[in-house]
Design an enzyme around this catalytic site. Structure first.
Site, PDB file in Angstrom:
ATOM      1  N   SER A  92       0.830  -1.197   0.000  1.00  0.00           N
ATOM      2  CA  SER A  92       0.000   0.000   0.000  1.00  0.00           C
ATOM      3  C   SER A  92       0.877   1.265   0.000  1.00  0.00           C
ATOM      4  O   SER A  92       1.698   1.447  -0.896  1.00  0.00           O
ATOM      5  CB  SER A  92      -0.953  -0.045   1.195  1.00  0.00           C
ATOM      6  OG  SER A  92      -1.972   0.929   1.097  1.00  0.00           O
ATOM      7  N   ASP A 216      -9.218  -6.695  -3.298  1.00  0.00           N
ATOM      8  CA  ASP A 216      -8.784  -5.469  -2.643  1.00  0.00           C
ATOM      9  C   ASP A 216      -9.979  -4.530  -2.483  1.00  0.00           C
ATOM     10  O   ASP A 216     -10.543  -4.054  -3.459  1.00  0.00           O
ATOM     11  CB  ASP A 216      -7.689  -4.799  -3.476  1.00  0.00           C
ATOM     12  CG  ASP A 216      -6.919  -3.745  -2.705  1.00  0.00           C
ATOM     13  OD1 ASP A 216      -7.518  -3.083  -1.832  1.00  0.00           O
ATOM     14  OD2 ASP A 216      -5.717  -3.589  -2.985  1.00  0.00           O
ATOM     15  N   HIS A 243      -6.446  -6.433   0.625  1.00  0.00           N
ATOM     16  CA  HIS A 243      -5.453  -5.378   0.451  1.00  0.00           C
ATOM     17  C   HIS A 243      -4.151  -5.619   1.216  1.00  0.00           C
ATOM     18  O   HIS A 243      -3.089  -5.158   0.805  1.00  0.00           O
ATOM     19  CB  HIS A 243      -6.079  -4.051   0.912  1.00  0.00           C
ATOM     20  CG  HIS A 243      -5.216  -2.856   0.688  1.00  0.00           C
ATOM     21  ND1 HIS A 243      -4.895  -2.391  -0.573  1.00  0.00           N
ATOM     22  CD2 HIS A 243      -4.602  -2.011   1.562  1.00  0.00           C
ATOM     23  CE1 HIS A 243      -4.138  -1.322  -0.469  1.00  0.00           C
ATOM     24  NE2 HIS A 243      -3.928  -1.069   0.811  1.00  0.00           N
TER      25      HIS A 243
END
Length: 268
Positions: A92, A216, A243
């Site tokens: 991320s 995700d 995610h």
């Protein structure tokens, strides 16, 4: 009944000997989000997993928390350890930072897992993301108290993992508690770099692997237009994960990291 609260984590984790691996976590979380991946890799690598400034247990933020400032912090960590280069792995926000460090010449290889920043500037993704993080604020406890009761855990973990039941209880509790202590969301929302995303792919000499996540819920694969199609970048989708795939499928993530390291390491 007294509510059990996750203890504040140490500012970083380090273990192992061998080729250096730097693990960079995502927004709102801490190094703990790497879970069992740390244990697996530290068997034959020197692993360092810091918590970013402004996150739970990490160093305080000095000045506005910008993407450049966070990358500067990660680079300073490498300098302090005497690592001119390392295998860089990020999830991320951490994926964006890993790419930024690679563009600065600090990477032996890069694995960017559901990375931020690889969106086209003309796609209005960034405001969607900020609205999503802020909308979840009351649930995540941003700016709220320190506890992570079962209800909060049951709401947070499904945002991060496709199979919440596969996430170990202690790890789920730690990840649910962390967002209440993250203080950089507003700063990053105001950073002009957010709209343009990461623009330095052409400057990266090391091999790059971008791993998207099939389920995700925070950063859908369609937002990765620039990175997924970039020349010289390996890109594929990890099946059956959310995610933060390390939470529910650490073996899968570890295998991908090891494969990337092997591709980048000369064999004699």
């Amino acid at each position: 009944m007294v509510q059990r609260v996750a203890a504040e984590p140490d500012p970083y984790f380090r273990a192992g000997r061998g080729e250096p691996v730097l693990l960079l976590h995502g927004l709102l979380l801490t190094w703990q989000s790497w879970g069992a991946v740390i244990d697996e890799l530290s068997g034959d690598h020197e692993v360092f997993a810091p918590t970013l400034p402004g996150h739970w247990g990490g160093p305080a933020v000095s000045g506005p928390a910008t993407f450049t400032a966070l990358a500067d912090f990660a680079e300073s960590v490498m300098d302090e350890k005497g690592w001119p280069t390392a295998h860089l792995v990020g999830n991320s926000l951490g994926g964006w930072l890993a790419l930024e460090l690679a563009a600065r010449g600090r990477a032996r290889s890069v694995v960017a897992i559901a990375p931020g920043g690889l969106w086209d500037a003309d796609v209005p993704v960034t405001q969607q993301l900020i609205r999503k993080y802020r909308a979840f604020g009351p649930v995540l406890g941003v700016g709220a108290g320190a506890s992570a009761p079962a209800m909060v855990r049951s709401l947070v973990i499904p945002l991060l993992a496709h199979r919440p039941a596969a996430v170990p209880h202690a790890l789920a509790t730690a990840c649910a508690a962390a967002p209440a202590h993250c203080h950089v969301v507003d700063d990053l929302a105001e950073d002009s770099t957010l709209a343009s995303g990461f623009t330095g792919l052409a400057d990266i000499q090391a091999p790059v692997t971008v791993l998207l996540c099939e389920h995700d819920r925070l950063l859908p694969p369609r937002f990765h237009g620039r990175g997924a199609a970039a020349p010289g970048v390996e890109s594929r989708t990890l099946p059956g994960v959310g995610h933060v795939p390390m939470l529910e499928a650490p073996d899968l993530v570890s295998a991908e990291i090891r494969a990337a390291i092997a591709r980048a390491t000369p064999h004699h």
